[in-house]
Enzyme design. Structure first.
Site, mmCIF file in Angstrom:
data_model
loop_
_atom_site.group_PDB
_atom_site.id
_atom_site.type_symbol
_atom_site.label_atom_id
_atom_site.label_comp_id
_atom_site.label_asym_id
_atom_site.label_seq_id
_atom_site.Cartn_x
_atom_site.Cartn_y
_atom_site.Cartn_z
ATOM 1 C CG MET A 152 -2.100 -1.110 1.254
ATOM 2 S SD MET A 152 -3.134 -1.036 2.500
ATOM 3 C CE MET A 152 -2.291 -1.873 3.767
ATOM 4 C CD GLN A 161 2.784 -3.890 -5.903
ATOM 5 O OE1 GLN A 161 2.627 -2.760 -5.570
ATOM 6 N NE2 GLN A 161 1.879 -4.759 -6.137
ATOM 7 C CB CYS A 213 -1.730 0.233 -9.376
ATOM 8 S SG CYS A 213 -1.977 1.982 -9.028
ATOM 9 N N GLY A 220 -8.684 -8.507 -1.279
ATOM 10 C CA GLY A 220 -9.845 -7.694 -1.419
ATOM 11 C C GLY A 220 -11.179 -7.906 -0.303
ATOM 12 N N GLY A 226 -5.156 -5.870 3.194
ATOM 13 C CA GLY A 226 -4.659 -4.297 3.071
ATOM 14 C C GLY A 226 -5.273 -3.416 4.047
ATOM 15 N NE ARG A 227 -9.228 -1.174 1.622
ATOM 16 C CZ ARG A 227 -10.392 -1.282 0.655
ATOM 17 N NH1 ARG A 227 -11.117 -0.104 0.447
ATOM 18 N NH2 ARG A 227 -10.623 -2.435 -0.039
HETATM 19 C C1 LIG Z 1 -3.378 3.409 0.414
HETATM 20 C C2 LIG Z 1 -3.370 2.477 -0.411
HETATM 21 C C3 LIG Z 1 -2.546 2.262 -1.057
HETATM 22 C C4 LIG Z 1 -2.316 1.108 -2.040
HETATM 23 N N1 LIG Z 1 -1.091 0.898 -2.822
HETATM 24 C C5 LIG Z 1 -0.964 -0.193 -3.561
HETATM 25 C C6 LIG Z 1 0.281 -0.578 -4.059
HETATM 26 O O1 LIG Z 1 1.172 0.258 -4.102
HETATM 27 N N2 LIG Z 1 0.342 -1.576 -4.885
HETATM 28 C C7 LIG Z 1 -0.662 -2.307 -5.107
HETATM 29 O O2 LIG Z 1 -0.505 -3.474 -5.783
HETATM 30 N N3 LIG Z 1 -1.989 -2.245 -4.389
HETATM 31 C C8 LIG Z 1 -2.200 -1.263 -3.589
HETATM 32 N N4 LIG Z 1 -3.084 -0.889 -3.009
HETATM 33 C C9 LIG Z 1 -4.406 -1.868 -2.902
HETATM 34 C C10 LIG Z 1 -4.031 -3.054 -1.815
HETATM 35 O O3 LIG Z 1 -2.895 -3.634 -1.931
HETATM 36 C C11 LIG Z 1 -5.310 -4.113 -1.664
HETATM 37 O O4 LIG Z 1 -5.135 -4.703 -3.240
HETATM 38 C C12 LIG Z 1 -6.808 -3.234 -1.730
HETATM 39 O O5 LIG Z 1 -6.455 -2.274 -0.743
HETATM 40 C C13 LIG Z 1 -7.540 -4.312 -1.541
HETATM 41 O O6 LIG Z 1 -7.548 -5.184 -0.242
HETATM 42 P P1 LIG Z 1 -8.049 -4.603 1.174
HETATM 43 O O7 LIG Z 1 -9.647 -4.830 0.835
HETATM 44 O O8 LIG Z 1 -7.632 -5.761 2.082
HETATM 45 O O9 LIG Z 1 -7.794 -3.315 1.498
HETATM 46 C C14 LIG Z 1 -3.453 -0.056 -2.145
HETATM 47 C C15 LIG Z 1 -4.519 0.315 -1.218
HETATM 48 C C16 LIG Z 1 -4.569 1.381 -0.216
HETATM 49 C C17 LIG Z 1 -5.768 1.449 0.616
#
Ligand SMILES: Cc1cc2nc3c(=O)[nH]c(=O)nc-3n(C[C@H](O)[C@H](O)[C@H](O)COP(=O)(O)O)c2cc1C
Length: 515
Positions: free
Chosen positions: A152, A206, A236, A350, A372-373
């Site tokens: 993230m 990454q 992304c 996700g 993630g979040r």
């Molecule tokens: C602030 C933020 C930054 C993110 N940056 C990236 C990133 O650099 N590379 C990536 O593959 N996904 C990125 N994501 C997506 C997360 O890796 C993840 O796929 C997405 O948040 C869904 O997972 P979650 O529902 O558990 O949050 C980002 C998500 C957030 C909230």
């Protein structure tokens, strides 16, 4: 040389195992461990002696079942024994018993995942010099990526990962995405972007990019930092990345190029490579199109691990944040991939918001769960339960006060080291905001910290001035409910919605055959 000696001394050819075998063993893929056992005569020798074969674990039952099936060892182990608590005393008592000669213990490190050169040396050493009965448990090792924290941007920086590792020993931690160009152009300044403490393993870097030369150079430059896996961002949707940059999720539209990129990355590293992607882009969102992507990338490159963010991306200008909310989650695509690509490893991502949901995904067969979040916003409840709930470790009794004490040493050792007040106290405190999520005093503490940034020079002084906002009962209690039994049905229903099985289009198969 008798069978036992042959088994004990191992075979010199082991040292020259090719990388694929190493990667296969690392993630237990391709039945390579089975082949290894067979080529060394272990299976036959054990069977001839009439020994009972048990897989003994303190992890949830689904873990050894998954691992054993990936290793194609179902017919080898007669029973799976799942125990609560640490295994070490059991191992020691068996070794100290009066019949150690008939008890051979093959530690899980050899079965389920080794990812350092050091461990590889240990493996070879054990092969050459040790009796299997003398193998010890608890060697330095990483367990497989059953749980990982998502990459993230601006969140999973070195500071957050340092804190995360203080809470969970086993979670795999992804860096925020680093553009290949950043790495290449910052060649003189790499520690700032790529450096991390050895305690932080296992860590995955990454990379983002679509320029093969830069991807190659960036991977090469990163290789001396010892990341445990290199991941390519194909998910992304940010206009800066997928639009002008032409990478991120827009790469999903060109699987041949992704395969080429993965070959280039793999050629410049000796650790495994993986891809993180969505389940589709705009109207290219059918299950078959996702499968075409996976099929092409996996058959034309050494990529064996895919992280599937189970919603598609919309490139119609909505914000990245909305792109993580608006497109619906389709876990059925993820579970269909497990069915249709049994030789690959898939991590689900996700919308997984709690440790119980992570475990539910795992119980439904997910090879790995990426959060993630929730792992950022509610880090204590999430990460604090990973080692027990997902990896079967005994509760550590760790408290937030202990985490803060250790983190303070780190924070005060790095504050301002890059000059120009970077990293700032604010940067260093930011990862802690998820530590007290939902707790009494959290809001007051954040407000106090916000004003303390103006005058405090050290992390220690900032904490001394603000931490009284959090009650001692919160700071000193270990994580709650390590063995929660909450049952979540979130994923079971997706398995009733699986799309029809994937079939490779004939012309594609031919193209690949003659490629
Ligand atoms: C602030 C933020 C930054 C993110 N940056 C990236 C990133 O650099 N590379 C990536 O593959 N996904 C990125 N994501 C997506 C997360 O890796 C993840 O796929 C997405 O948040 C869904 O997972 P979650 O529902 O558990 O949050 C980002 C998500 C957030 C909230």
């Amino acid at each position: 040389m008798n069978d036992r000696e042959r088994l004990i001394t191992g075979d010199d050819q082991e040292e020259e195992e090719d990388d694929e075998e190493e990667a296969g063993r690392r993630y237990g893929g391709h039945g390579s461990f089975r082949r290894l056992l067979e080529s060394n005569g272990v299976c036959k020798w054990v069977e001839d002696l009439g020994l009972k074969r048990a897989a003994v674990t303190n992890a949830p039952r689904s873990n050894p079942e998954l691992l054993i099936s990936m290793l194609k060892l179902q017919d080898f182990f007669e029973v799976i024994l799942t125990l609560k608590g640490p295994l070490r005393p059991i191992v020691l008592s068996i070794k100290g018993s009066n019949q150690p000669q008939i008890c051979y213990i093959l530690p899980s490190s050899l079965v389920c995942g080794i990812s350092t050169t050091k461990s590889r040396k240990l493996y070879t050493y054990n092969q050459k010099h040790q009796r299997l009965s003398n193998f010890t448990m608890g060697v330095e090792q990483y367990l497989p990526p059953w749980f990982s924290v998502a990459p993230m941007m601006e969140w999973t920086d070195n500071h957050y990962r340092t804190m995360a590792r203080l809470i969970s020993k086993h979670a795999w931690l992804y860096t925020e995405m680093l553009a290949a160009e950043t790495i290449v152009y910052q060649e003189k300044n790499l520690d700032r972007f790529l450096g991390f403490s050895p305690d932080q393993h296992p860590v995955v870097l990454q990379i983002g990019g679509s320029n093969l030369e830069n991807l190659a150079k960036a991977t090469q430059l990163a290789s001396s930092y010892g990341y445990d896996e290199i991941n390519l961002n194909c998910g992304c949707p940010s206009p800066k990345v997928a639009g002008h940059g032409c990478f991120g999720v827009s790469l999903m539209l060109d699987p041949e190029f992704v395969a080429e990129a993965m070959n280039v990355i793999a050629a410049n590293t000796d650790v495994p490579v993986s891809v993180k992607c969505r389940i589709g882009v705009d109207d290219r969102d059918s299950y078959n199109e996702l499968c075409d992507f996976i099929y092409k990338v996996s058959s034309q490159s050494p990529t064996r691990h895919f992280i599937i963010h189970s919603r598609k991306a919309l490139l119609n200008g909505i914000s990245p944040a909305d792109n993580r909310k608006i497109p619906p989650l389709k876990y059925e695509y993820y579970y269909a991939l497990l069915r249709d690509f049994p030789d690959l490893r898939f991590t689900i991502n996700g919308g997984i918001n709690s440790i119980d949901e992570a475990r539910a995904a795992q119980n439904e067969g997910a090879h790995g769960v990426m959060v993630g979040r929730a792992a950022y916003n509610n880090s204590w409840a999430l990460l604090g339960n990973v080692d027990t709930t997902i990896y079967g470790a005994p509760p550590s009794g760790l408290t937030r006060r202990q985490v803060l004490e250790k983190y303070q040493v780190y924070a005060d050792s790095v504050v301002g080291i890059y000059g120009n007040n970077k990293p700032s106290l604010r940067d260093l405190v930011k990862p802690l905001y998820g530590l007290f999520w939902g707790e009494h005093g959290n809001g007051v503490w954040k407000r106090k910290a916000d004003s303390a940034f103006h005058h405090c020079k050290t992390f220690k002084s900032l904490m001394e001035e603000t931490i009284m906002a959090i009650p001692d009962s919160v700071l000193d209690s270990p994580v709650v409910d390590p063995y929660s039994t909450t049952c979540i049905d979130k994923f079971a229903s997706s398995k009733n919605l699986l799309p029809p099985p994937y079939t490779v289009k004939e012309e594609e198969e031919e193209q690949l055959l003659y490629a």
